[in-house]
Design a protein around this motif. Structure first.
Motif, PDB file in Angstrom:
ATOM      1  N   PRO A 283       6.783  11.105  18.172  1.00 12.77           N
ATOM      2  CA  PRO A 283       6.035  11.528  16.933  1.00 12.77           C
ATOM      3  C   PRO A 283       6.541  10.432  15.708  1.00 12.77           C
ATOM      4  N   LEU A 284       7.781   9.770  16.121  1.00 13.72           N
ATOM      5  CA  LEU A 284       8.307   8.980  15.005  1.00 13.72           C
ATOM      6  C   LEU A 284       7.265   7.761  14.619  1.00 13.72           C
ATOM      7  N   THR A 285       6.798   7.297  16.009  1.00 15.67           N
ATOM      8  CA  THR A 285       5.911   5.959  15.883  1.00 15.67           C
ATOM      9  C   THR A 285       4.683   6.260  14.964  1.00 15.67           C
ATOM     10  N   ALA A 286       4.161   7.762  15.042  1.00 11.13           N
ATOM     11  CA  ALA A 286       2.982   8.071  14.497  1.00 11.13           C
ATOM     12  C   ALA A 286       3.010   8.218  13.144  1.00 11.13           C
ATOM     13  N   THR A 287       4.007   9.113  12.764  1.00  7.66           N
ATOM     14  CA  THR A 287       4.338   9.438  11.398  1.00  7.66           C
ATOM     15  C   THR A 287       4.846   8.446  10.485  1.00  7.66           C
ATOM     16  N   ILE A 288       5.639   7.366  10.834  1.00  7.84           N
ATOM     17  CA  ILE A 288       6.447   6.475   9.940  1.00  7.84           C
ATOM     18  C   ILE A 288       5.222   5.540   9.709  1.00  7.84           C
ATOM     19  N   TYR A 289       3.967   5.564  10.126  1.00  9.33           N
ATOM     20  CA  TYR A 289       3.063   4.635   9.721  1.00  9.33           C
ATOM     21  C   TYR A 289       2.210   5.308   8.503  1.00  9.33           C
ATOM     22  N   TYR A 290       2.274   6.569   8.358  1.00  6.88           N
ATOM     23  CA  TYR A 290       1.597   7.208   7.303  1.00  6.88           C
ATOM     24  C   TYR A 290       1.836   6.745   5.847  1.00  6.88           C
ATOM     25  N   PRO A 291       3.017   6.553   5.296  1.00  9.29           N
ATOM     26  CA  PRO A 291       3.230   6.130   3.908  1.00  9.29           C
ATOM     27  C   PRO A 291       2.684   4.712   3.793  1.00  9.29           C
ATOM     28  N   ALA A 292       2.627   3.902   4.849  1.00  9.74           N
ATOM     29  CA  ALA A 292       2.363   2.366   4.778  1.00  9.74           C
ATOM     30  C   ALA A 292       0.682   2.400   4.763  1.00  9.74           C
ATOM     31  N   ILE A 293       0.015   3.377   4.851  1.00 10.49           N
ATOM     32  CA  ILE A 293      -1.377   3.286   5.126  1.00 10.49           C
ATOM     33  C   ILE A 293      -2.058   2.735   3.659  1.00 10.49           C
ATOM     34  N   PRO A 294      -1.606   3.194   2.370  1.00  8.84           N
ATOM     35  CA  PRO A 294      -2.195   2.385   1.222  1.00  8.84           C
ATOM     36  C   PRO A 294      -2.095   0.822   1.156  1.00  8.84           C
ATOM     37  N   LEU A 295      -0.805   0.458   1.634  1.00  9.69           N
ATOM     38  CA  LEU A 295      -0.353  -0.911   1.703  1.00  9.69           C
ATOM     39  C   LEU A 295      -1.017  -1.711   2.819  1.00  9.69           C
ATOM     40  N   LEU A 296      -1.541  -1.042   3.842  1.00  3.57           N
ATOM     41  CA  LEU A 296      -2.482  -1.628   5.059  1.00  3.57           C
ATOM     42  C   LEU A 296      -3.850  -1.798   4.447  1.00  3.57           C
ATOM     43  N   THR A 297      -4.161  -0.789   3.670  1.00  5.51           N
ATOM     44  CA  THR A 297      -5.698  -0.983   3.171  1.00  5.51           C
ATOM     45  C   THR A 297      -5.893  -2.125   2.277  1.00  5.51           C
ATOM     46  N   LYS A 298      -4.689  -2.382   1.347  1.00  5.65           N
ATOM     47  CA  LYS A 298      -4.824  -3.340   0.685  1.00  5.65           C
ATOM     48  C   LYS A 298      -4.759  -4.523   1.401  1.00  5.65           C
ATOM     49  N   ALA A 299      -3.702  -4.824   2.395  1.00  4.47           N
ATOM     50  CA  ALA A 299      -3.337  -5.956   3.020  1.00  4.47           C
ATOM     51  C   ALA A 299      -4.662  -6.453   3.932  1.00  4.47           C
ATOM     52  N   PHE A 300      -5.318  -5.627   4.636  1.00  4.22           N
ATOM     53  CA  PHE A 300      -6.313  -5.828   5.432  1.00  4.22           C
ATOM     54  C   PHE A 300      -7.784  -5.600   4.827  1.00  4.22           C
ATOM     55  N   HIS A 301      -7.714  -5.291   3.499  1.00  3.72           N
ATOM     56  CA  HIS A 301      -9.019  -5.291   3.049  1.00  3.72           C
ATOM     57  C   HIS A 301     -10.000  -4.493   3.679  1.00  3.72           C
ATOM     58  N   LYS A 302      -9.480  -3.250   3.988  1.00  4.12           N
ATOM     59  CA  LYS A 302     -10.339  -2.150   4.724  1.00  4.12           C
ATOM     60  C   LYS A 302     -10.331  -0.891   3.822  1.00  4.12           C
ATOM     61  N   SER A 303     -11.193   0.112   4.216  1.00  7.07           N
ATOM     62  CA  SER A 303     -11.395   1.192   3.685  1.00  7.07           C
ATOM     63  C   SER A 303     -10.198   2.049   4.326  1.00  7.07           C
ATOM     64  N   THR A 304      -9.571   3.031   3.436  1.00  6.78           N
ATOM     65  CA  THR A 304      -8.696   4.061   3.792  1.00  6.78           C
ATOM     66  C   THR A 304      -9.360   4.647   5.242  1.00  6.78           C
ATOM     67  N   GLU A 305     -10.646   4.997   5.183  1.00  6.48           N
ATOM     68  CA  GLU A 305     -11.069   5.671   6.402  1.00  6.48           C
ATOM     69  C   GLU A 305     -11.258   4.895   7.805  1.00  6.48           C
ATOM     70  N   LEU A 306     -11.102   3.645   7.430  1.00  6.53           N
ATOM     71  CA  LEU A 306     -10.955   2.896   8.587  1.00  6.53           C
ATOM     72  C   LEU A 306      -9.777   2.570   9.168  1.00  6.53           C
ATOM     73  N   ILE A 307      -8.791   2.363   8.208  1.00 10.54           N
ATOM     74  CA  ILE A 307      -7.352   2.441   8.384  1.00 10.54           C
ATOM     75  C   ILE A 307      -6.888   3.774   9.339  1.00 10.54           C
ATOM     76  N   ASN A 308      -7.279   4.831   8.751  1.00 17.20           N
ATOM     77  CA  ASN A 308      -7.067   6.169   9.291  1.00 17.20           C
ATOM     78  C   ASN A 308      -7.427   6.188  10.675  1.00 17.20           C
ATOM     79  N   LEU A 309      -8.574   5.414  11.131  1.00 17.83           N
ATOM     80  CA  LEU A 309      -9.011   5.387  12.406  1.00 17.83           C
ATOM     81  C   LEU A 309      -7.971   5.125  13.349  1.00 17.83           C
ATOM     82  N   THR A 310      -6.968   3.937  12.822  1.00 16.18           N
ATOM     83  CA  THR A 310      -6.041   3.731  13.795  1.00 16.18           C
ATOM     84  C   THR A 310      -5.206   4.938  13.999  1.00 16.18           C
ATOM     85  N   VAL A 311      -4.953   5.816  12.850  1.00 15.82           N
ATOM     86  CA  VAL A 311      -4.104   6.972  13.076  1.00 15.82           C
ATOM     87  C   VAL A 311      -4.434   7.860  14.162  1.00 15.82           C
TER      88      VAL A 311
END
Length: 493
Positions: A58-86
């Motif tokens: 579970p750690l490798t899944a949930t440790i990712y959640y707080p970084a989703i906004p940063l990944l959205t900006k870094a990869f220039h993708k929508s939140t929905e697309l980044i959430n697809l990785t989740v």
């Protein structure tokens, strides 16, 4: 050893069914040499190792959640697309153990443990270095990461089944649950702190370092526990099965007879057993309910209580986790004592409190949603979170322990089946809970989750009723196959 009662007045059908099981020794798939090989203290050390490894699922899944906004900006993708990785990650966490679990049941826990942790560590290095212009590589490496981390719970359950008697299993599983339960609580806290101070790449470096340390602990100290490998003497093959520093299990008891029962390679066969399937469903629903609370802390609690910060939410999660663990352990240990009663059906001993727990969880879950929507005092919401978390641990621990009791020799396989359903249910909830909350409100959303929770209630009652007969029938078939195989071996000799 014969524990049958004296007198004909004891011929009640349910009593006889329970006596048939309790009067027999541990099934042949778990030989006495594999259980007696380790002292009680050594068993607890092994349990702590497996709990550490189980943390990464579970750690490798949930440790990712707080970084989703940063990944959205870094990869220039929508939140929905980044959430697809989740969502993809959670689904793969359910599929991967269906492969690794049976492999560890057949080829050993230690080499599969090491391989999974190596895959996890290497994938984290790739994720930490992935260029922001390549979203596809991010997705692919997350899939590989899921394949490495997801199997640690299934293999850990196999280890617990290998080294424990039925009376010990509940207590061991309570401690083992520390790792898998800590992940959802600690993941967002660690991820938020790292991403906020060092960037999103630091979360992957952290998992890389932690999983490498865990892998080294396994390679250095963890002995092989799979019964048929121990009985055959293959556990003395250096590095592959024998640890580099063999300080655990040094006093090896006499080798038992080689196990002749073969482990099915297809774990889906376990779904055909009705009582097993019902328990898998109950386990999955309980875990998914707990997961829904955890993953929506930021999306639903922030709007309800805007004075909160990521840091305060994280510390609240830690405090709730500590209290949940204490409650969960006390529940699992009480189940162990009852399972020793020879006149009690095992299903009743493990599940006797579960119907009441489901009813309370259903009410608490619905109440939690309405409290968030009404923005009542935050203390009420936190208390309800605490109650749901405590009860989820008790249910998942008792059902998982019973599942291992029901299919001895296939601990990792049945745990993999459990993980598959849990991850599928959780992935579905993660995907739909926020859109549903926006459409119908937080209160009614958690009412729907409560309806899902209460569907497991009749299945628990049915399992308590039909479980003993089905369990005894399976055990008799196992013994017949074992006797037949033993005769064939003796004939060849």
């Amino acid at each position: 050893m014969n524990n049958s009662p004296n007198g004909s007045e004891k011929d009640n059908k349910d009593f006889v069914q329970a006596q048939v099981l309790e009067s027999k020794p541990e099934p042949v798939a778990v030989s006495s040499s594999s259980i007696d090989r380790f002292s009680k203290k050594e068993k607890w050390v092994i349990v702590l190792f497996t709990a550490f490894a189980g943390l990464f699922n579970p750690l490798t899944a949930t440790i990712y959640y707080p970084a989703i906004p940063l990944l959205t900006k870094a990869f220039h993708k929508s939140t929905e697309l980044i959430n697809l990785t989740v969502t993809t990650y959670v689904v793969l966490q359910g599929i991967a153990p269906m492969i690794w679990g049976p492999i560890s049941d057949h080829y050993g826990r230690r080499p599969v443990y090491a391989l999974c942790l190596i895959i996890l560590s290497l994938s984290c290095i790739g994720l930490a270095l992935v260029p922001t212009s390549n979203y596809g590589l991010l997705m692919g490496l997350r899939c590989i990461q899921a394949c490495g981390s997801a199997s640690t719970i299934a293999i850990g359950a196999g280890v617990i089944g290998d080294i424990s008697s039925r009376a010990e299993r509940g207590g061991f599983f309570g401690i083992f649950s520390l790792g898998p339960t800590a992940g959802p609580a600690l993941g967002p806290v660690i991820g938020g702190a790292l991403a906020g101070h060092f960037g999103w790449r630091s979360t992957f470096w952290f998992v890389c370092i932690a999983s490498t340390i865990c892998g080294l602990v396994i390679v250095l100290f963890q002995p092989e526990t799979l019964p048929h490998i121990v009985d055959s003497g293959r556990d003395q093959i250096f590095i592959l099965y024998k640890p580099l520093i063999p300080i655990i299990g040094k006093k090896v008891s006499a080798r038992g007879v080689k196990a002749t029962s073969k482990v099915p390679k297809n774990p889906f066969i376990l779904f055909r057993h009705l009582d097993v399937f019902f328990l898998l469903y109950v386990n999955a629903v309980s875990f998914a309910t707990f997961y829904a609370i955890v993953v929506t802390i930021s999306s639903l609690m922030f709007p309800a209580y805007p004075f909160l910060t990521e840091t305060t939410l994280g510390f609240v999660s830690c405090q709730r986790f500590k209290r949940r663990v204490q409650t969960g352990l006390s529940g699992s240990l009480s189940g162990v004592d009852l399972s020793r009663e020879e006149n009690f059906p095992l299903e009743w001993a493990r599940l006797r409190l579960t119907p009441y727990i489901i009813v309370i969880t259903t009410a608490a879950c619905a109440g939690y949603g309405w409290c968030l929507q009404a923005k009542v005092n935050i203390a009420v919401s936190l208390i309800l979170q605490f109650i749901i978390g405590c009860l989820a641990i008790v249910v998942t621990t008792s059902t998982t322990t019973l599942l291992i009791d029901l299919v001895p020799g296939q601990s990792s396989s049945v745990s993999a089946c459990s993980n598959l359903l849990r991850c599928v249910f959780s992935a579905i909830l993660v995907s739909v809970i926020d859109p549903i909350a926006k459409a119908i409100g937080t209160g009614w959303t958690f009412v729907l989750i409560s309806v899902l929770t209460v569907t497991s209630l009749p299945l628990v009652l049915i399992t308590i009723k039909i479980g003993p007969k089905r369990r005894v029938s399976r055990q008799q078939k196992r013994e017949e196959l074992t006797q037949k195989a033993t005769v064939e071996v003796n004939a060849k000799v």
